[in-house]
Design a protein around this motif. Sequence first.
Motif, PDB file in Angstrom:
ATOM      1  N   SER A   1       1.130   4.928  -7.957  1.00 53.00           N
ATOM      2  CA  SER A   1      -0.098   4.139  -8.093  1.00 53.00           C
ATOM      3  C   SER A   1      -0.184   3.451  -9.458  1.00 53.00           C
ATOM      4  O   SER A   1      -0.677   2.324  -9.568  1.00 53.00           O
ATOM      5  CB  SER A   1      -1.321   5.033  -7.873  1.00 53.00           C
ATOM      6  OG  SER A   1      -1.328   6.104  -8.815  1.00 53.00           O
TER       7      SER A   1
ATOM      8  N   TYR B   1       2.052   1.725  -3.380  1.00 52.06           N
ATOM      9  CA  TYR B   1       0.946   2.220  -4.201  1.00 52.06           C
ATOM     10  C   TYR B   1       0.819   3.736  -4.064  1.00 52.06           C
ATOM     11  O   TYR B   1       0.592   4.448  -5.054  1.00 52.06           O
ATOM     12  CB  TYR B   1      -0.349   1.527  -3.783  1.00 52.06           C
ATOM     13  CG  TYR B   1      -1.579   2.000  -4.516  1.00 52.06           C
ATOM     14  CD1 TYR B   1      -1.898   1.499  -5.785  1.00 52.06           C
ATOM     15  CD2 TYR B   1      -2.428   2.952  -3.947  1.00 52.06           C
ATOM     16  CE1 TYR B   1      -3.023   1.933  -6.455  1.00 52.06           C
ATOM     17  CE2 TYR B   1      -3.564   3.395  -4.615  1.00 52.06           C
ATOM     18  CZ  TYR B   1      -3.853   2.883  -5.863  1.00 52.06           C
ATOM     19  OH  TYR B   1      -4.971   3.324  -6.540  1.00 52.06           O
ATOM     20  N   ASN B   2       1.001   4.228  -2.869  1.00 56.63           N
ATOM     21  CA  ASN B   2       0.915   5.676  -2.641  1.00 56.63           C
ATOM     22  C   ASN B   2       2.068   6.426  -3.313  1.00 56.63           C
ATOM     23  O   ASN B   2       1.929   7.591  -3.680  1.00 56.63           O
ATOM     24  CB  ASN B   2       0.921   5.975  -1.135  1.00 56.63           C
ATOM     25  CG  ASN B   2      -0.340   5.495  -0.450  1.00 56.63           C
ATOM     26  OD1 ASN B   2      -1.403   5.389  -1.089  1.00 56.63           O
ATOM     27  ND2 ASN B   2      -0.241   5.173   0.835  1.00 56.63           N
TER      28      ASN B   2
ATOM     29  N   VAL C   1      -4.846  -1.148  -1.861  1.00 57.24           N
ATOM     30  CA  VAL C   1      -5.242   0.211  -2.254  1.00 57.24           C
ATOM     31  C   VAL C   1      -6.066   0.918  -1.190  1.00 57.24           C
ATOM     32  O   VAL C   1      -6.515   2.056  -1.391  1.00 57.24           O
ATOM     33  CB  VAL C   1      -6.012   0.188  -3.596  1.00 57.24           C
ATOM     34  CG1 VAL C   1      -5.160  -0.423  -4.675  1.00 57.24           C
ATOM     35  CG2 VAL C   1      -7.334  -0.580  -3.455  1.00 57.24           C
TER      36      VAL C   1
ATOM     37  N   GLY D   1       0.824  -1.211   0.000  1.00 62.49           N
ATOM     38  CA  GLY D   1       0.000   0.000   0.000  1.00 62.49           C
ATOM     39  C   GLY D   1       0.859   1.262   0.000  1.00 62.49           C
ATOM     40  O   GLY D   1       0.550   2.238  -0.683  1.00 62.49           O
ATOM     41  N   LYS D   2       1.944   1.260   0.759  1.00 64.88           N
ATOM     42  CA  LYS D   2       2.865   2.403   0.758  1.00 64.88           C
ATOM     43  C   LYS D   2       3.491   2.588  -0.622  1.00 64.88           C
ATOM     44  O   LYS D   2       3.662   3.721  -1.091  1.00 64.88           O
ATOM     45  CB  LYS D   2       3.967   2.176   1.797  1.00 64.88           C
ATOM     46  CG  LYS D   2       3.499   2.307   3.232  1.00 64.88           C
ATOM     47  CD  LYS D   2       4.669   2.117   4.197  1.00 64.88           C
ATOM     48  CE  LYS D   2       4.204   2.243   5.644  1.00 64.88           C
ATOM     49  NZ  LYS D   2       5.336   2.062   6.588  1.00 64.88           N
TER      50      LYS D   2
END
Length: 625
Positions: free
Chosen positions: A587, A583-584, A612, A580-581
């Motif tokens: 993305s 993805y940030n 996400v 998730g990190k």
Amino acid sequence: MWLDNASSIDLLFYSPYADTVVKFAKNSELTPLTIGLYGSWGAGKSSLLNMISNKLKGTDTKGKIACVSLNAWQFEGYEDAKIALMESLLKALNENKTFTKKVGEKIKQLIKRIDYIKLGKNAVKKGLPYALGILTGNPLPIALNLSADLAGSDNVVEKISRFKDEYVKPPKDDSEIENIRKFREEFEEMLEDVSEIDNLTVIIDDLDRCTPDRIIDTLEAIKLFLSVKKTTFIIAVDQRIIEYAVKTKYREIDGYEISADYIEKIIQLPIKIPELSHKDIENYLLLLICQLHIYKDEFRKIIDFIYEEKLLLKEKAIDFSQIEGFIAKESMNNYCDDLDEFKKEAHIIEKIRSVVSPSLKGNPRQTKRFLNTFFVRKNLSSLYFEDELDVSIIAKLLALEIIDSKLFKKINEWNELSKGKDILQLKNLEEYANNPKAELEDDLKKWDKPRVIRWLISEPCELYKTDLRKYYYLSRESLSIYEDNTTLFNEKEKSFLAAILNAKAAQLENLINELKEMSPDSQEKIINYVLRKFKTDSEVIFNLISLLFAEFTDYQSEICDIIKTKEKSFFKVSLAPLLGKMYNVNSTKIQDLIKYLIDNNTIDIKYENLIVGKNTLPVKAVPRR
């Protein structure tokens, strides 16, 4: 195939260098003279020495120049390289009819004098038994300790007696210097007695293959014993090796290095063989292909044609069409073994030679090895896959392997992931190479180098459409070179690597900041090591991987490619926050990764939601080191 031997045909067009050396060697007024031919390993020094030797033995110098060729590497197994060189030279002269007829006895006397010098060195080396034998007049202790060649001879007692009478002196007399003086005098007198010979030229090859001690011994033998009137020595060597040998034996004094002065004292005329230019290498590649197929006599005509037309001095490399034109003009028939194969291979090499030549470092030996590897893979292709593979693609991939082995391996990784479909990353790169104004993603910017761009646009084009798995099968020995070793790491890099691999999660951020302050070279070595470890060590260092993804954007695609290779068991719930990190941070790239993993049934929609942030399922703590 091409062997790593001296060539009998001047493919490197060194004839002007050979003519220059011969001019000096023929001038007895310049003697004693030592000429140093300086060139790196594989530069063609042995081929140049062969040319010099042939010219010196030619009709225009016959009866005036005596030429002897010696290989310094053959002295490596001898206890004393000085004596081995002197013996080899004298034995070669003893086989020369001119010398044997005029001064045969003097040569034999000089060989005996070397025996005495050896005996003296053995006396010093063996110590007390020799000293006692000499002082008491009893030769038995000497005979028992002599080297096999002397001890087994019939006249050993006579030799020892003469050694005692002629060479053993009180300590105040320097007998070794006296031996050197006598040998020089007798050697020079012998050469003067041969009026039919204006100059003795001694060619010495492979000196830079020897150990530092042997190199110094050989140079000192030339200077102390053999460098007299009517002698010219021609030594082919890598200058860096000579300098290293001198520095190894003679340490600097108060910061002063004597290597340059030492070499200047021994080598009066240095001639440096320049590295071949990129154009020269292109010519050499094409001519090697011609040499492989064209019969020797016809090939010599082609070399003569190139000289006469001064094609080497043209701005551009020689075109194959020029060679075909000459062959047609001369009406050569049956000039090669397989005309179709010859033309096919010549056109393939002509297409890639401008791409690969800058990476062959101007070195003929490297050029031969490149072609040898190409023909090995070409042959393996026919044995494994018959006519299924395109030989041009084999050549193009090999060119990239020479240019940048890491990028070569990266295409293999992309190809494995594409599973027979278009290699999208390579497609993007080819589009960028043909339109440099286009945008290139950060992680592909390491491909934005002139040599790589030339490779991307070289034929055959649209390589991304080809399933390359069979091509890489032919080069699988090159793919296994990725080894987890730190032999090229300095101490600081080793220490940092150990720290970052064993750090707790809370410590990683500071270590990443420290890594960002390191040199680009250190960063590359450390990150590549971590990524190789990530391929096998999975989740244990995933905290570190997620931070590298965030801070070193050039490696984002490579990290995603490694994640794509992971099994379902890798994707534990505990790793979702780290993904998730990532993805940030990017993305787009992680969304592409997620799509790939879902399409291949590695993760499901629920796991995507965890990444996400669309699901708030509790997650376990991230494992710590």
